[in-house]
Design an enzyme around this catalytic site. Structure first.
Site, mmCIF file in Angstrom:
data_model
loop_
_atom_site.group_PDB
_atom_site.id
_atom_site.type_symbol
_atom_site.label_atom_id
_atom_site.label_comp_id
_atom_site.label_asym_id
_atom_site.label_seq_id
_atom_site.Cartn_x
_atom_site.Cartn_y
_atom_site.Cartn_z
ATOM 1 N N TYR A 1 39.209 25.760 -42.945
ATOM 2 C CA TYR A 1 38.744 24.400 -42.680
ATOM 3 C C TYR A 1 37.705 23.950 -43.700
ATOM 4 O O TYR A 1 37.505 22.752 -43.906
ATOM 5 C CB TYR A 1 38.141 24.284 -41.273
ATOM 6 N N ASP B 1 42.498 26.214 -27.218
ATOM 7 C CA ASP B 1 43.309 25.202 -26.528
ATOM 8 C C ASP B 1 44.310 25.886 -25.591
ATOM 9 O O ASP B 1 44.566 25.413 -24.485
ATOM 10 C CB ASP B 1 44.081 24.336 -27.533
ATOM 11 N N LYS C 1 44.686 38.631 -38.723
ATOM 12 C CA LYS C 1 46.074 38.676 -39.197
ATOM 13 C C LYS C 1 46.056 39.605 -40.412
ATOM 14 O O LYS C 1 46.521 39.270 -41.512
ATOM 15 C CB LYS C 1 46.550 37.248 -39.537
ATOM 16 N N ASP D 1 40.435 27.840 -32.917
ATOM 17 C CA ASP D 1 40.798 26.463 -32.592
ATOM 18 C C ASP D 1 42.063 26.458 -31.734
ATOM 19 O O ASP D 1 42.147 25.813 -30.686
ATOM 20 C CB ASP D 1 41.031 25.711 -33.923
ATOM 21 N N ASP E 1 49.056 36.626 -33.429
ATOM 22 C CA ASP E 1 50.307 36.300 -32.726
ATOM 23 C C ASP E 1 50.381 37.071 -31.403
ATOM 24 O O ASP E 1 50.768 36.519 -30.366
ATOM 25 C CB ASP E 1 51.550 36.548 -33.607
#
Ligand code: NAD
Length: 363
Positions: free
Chosen positions: A135, A250, A190, A246, A222
């Site tokens: 970001y 959610d 990851k 992020d 994942d």
């Protein structure tokens, strides 16, 4: 104590108004000053984070933030888009540590899309790094590709990066938070594909040596996404970088019944913090008076606890929210058969009534 109140756009103004009403009935002495941010600030001052708003935020002990954004600003140059305001505040104030508790209140077990037995009693703390990763990484932009699968074609690119001190300081936050809970941290990466996250994993493992009393588990993102819906109660502190956090937060919000229930705190090294619901400005329901204000009200409770050293007042708000849910009050996002459907304002009224000890009357 000074609180900067930045409602922003869309439902931001509606939900922050309810949190301010709740703060005002606590009999605490603090000064609250409101300023525009996001699209509202762009309309009024030509910039989503005007100098005056940034100065107010910097001079305050805490910031109560609503949400920013609207589809109508999607065509603006990126630096002028409302979402740049929240990124700018995080960057200028050094708000690197994001706390997102995902708690499933007993009364909302039926509002989640998961089976009740999977989420009853759920209490996860997501700790997300907030000022690094893809970001903020430079360089980024658009260009004509000189290599790759289609040399000569237009392409876009961003840069994922983390420095050792950035990972170290957020890892300390995660391990210290775990000490106040069940002493288990799941670090999400990851590392099997990305160099940045192999580094993340290595540095987190090194920092962990200072916390032998904490159990550390590493999990690929994942798999973490899958485990969150398969067996979410396996997690205690879920520790992530900026982008993975992020997305996973959610996902975690739906375990709690609605994104309208998920508060958050973003802190810097001095304990100064920005407090906001985890959701956005919800343009689809803005102005209808139906948004759930509880995530913002619970964010105000986190503000009292983390930045304003008022833990009893924070407890009062959290108990009031529980009693209002127990009394059957539900905004449409958490409504189910047999409960009492209310709008944003009535939900605020009910929390205020629960705090002040007045009888809650159902209209
Ligand atoms: P969103 O979180 O605003 O909405 C997603 C869905 O959840 C919508 O259906 C919405 O109605 C619902 N929802 C959100 N909050 C709710 C609440 N309190 N009560 C009931 N329902 C609620 O995400 P989006 O639709 O992807 O984005 C809308 C805008 O918000 C975009 O401009 C986006 O960039 C911005 N955004 C801002 C922030 C922030 O200010 N920190 C965060 C995320 C998105």
């Amino acid at each position: 104590m000074k609180i900067a109140v930045l409602p922003g756009d869309g439902i931001g103004t509606e939900i922050v108004a309810e949190a301010v009403r709740v703060l005002n009935v606590l009999d605490l002495s603090f000064e609250m000053e409101e300023a525009k941010v996001g699209g509202a600030a762009y309309e009024a001052h030509g910039h989503p984070l005007p100098e005056a708003t940034l100065k107010l935020a910097q001079a305050s002990d805490a910031i109560l933030f609503g949400a920013v954004g609207d589809w109508k600003y999607d065509k603006l140059d990126r630096p002028l888009r409302p979402e740049q305001a929240i990124l700018g505040l995080r960057k200028h104030l050094g708000l690197f540590a994001n706390f997102r508790p995902a708690i499933c209140y007993e009364q909302l077990v039926g509002a989640s899309s998961l089976k009740p037995e999977l989420i009853a009693g759920l209490d996860i703390l997501i700790i997300r790094e907030l000022t690094g990763d893809i970001y903020f990484g430079q360089p980024r932009g658009r260009r004509i590709a000189t290599d790759g699968h289609f040399p000569g074609a237009e392409e876009a690119f961003d840069t994922m990066r983390y420095s050792r001190p950035e990972i170290e300081r957020i890892a300390h936050v995660a391990f210290q938070a775990a000490r106040k809970r069940s002493r288990k941290v799941t670090s999400v990466d990851k590392a099997n594909v990305l160099e940045t996250f192999q580094f993340w994993k290595d540095v987190v493992t090194e920092v962990h040596k200072e916390y032998p009393d904490i159990e550390l588990e590493h999990m690929y993102v994942d798999n973490a996404a899958m485990q969150l819906v398969k067996a979410p109660k396996k997690f205690d502190v879920l520790f992530t970088g900026n982008m993975f956090g992020d997305i996973l937060s959610d996902e975690a919000s739906m375990l709690t019944g609605s994104i309208g229930m998920l508060p958050s705190a973003s802190l810097n090294a001095k304990g100064q913090g920005l407090y906001e619901p985890s959701h956005g400005s919800a343009p689809d329901i803005a102005g209808k008076g139906v948004a759930n204000p509880l995530a913002t009200i619970l964010s105000a409770a986190m503000m009292l606890r983390f930045s304003l050293q008022q833990p009893e007042a924070a407890d009062r708000i959290e108990s009031a929210v529980k009693s209002v849910l127990a009394a059957g009050y539900r905004t449409p996002d958490i409504w189910s058969e047999g409960t009492h459907k209310v709008g944003t304002r009535e939900m605020g009224d009910a929390v205020v009534a629960a705090i002040t000890g007045k009888t809650i009357t159902k209209s």
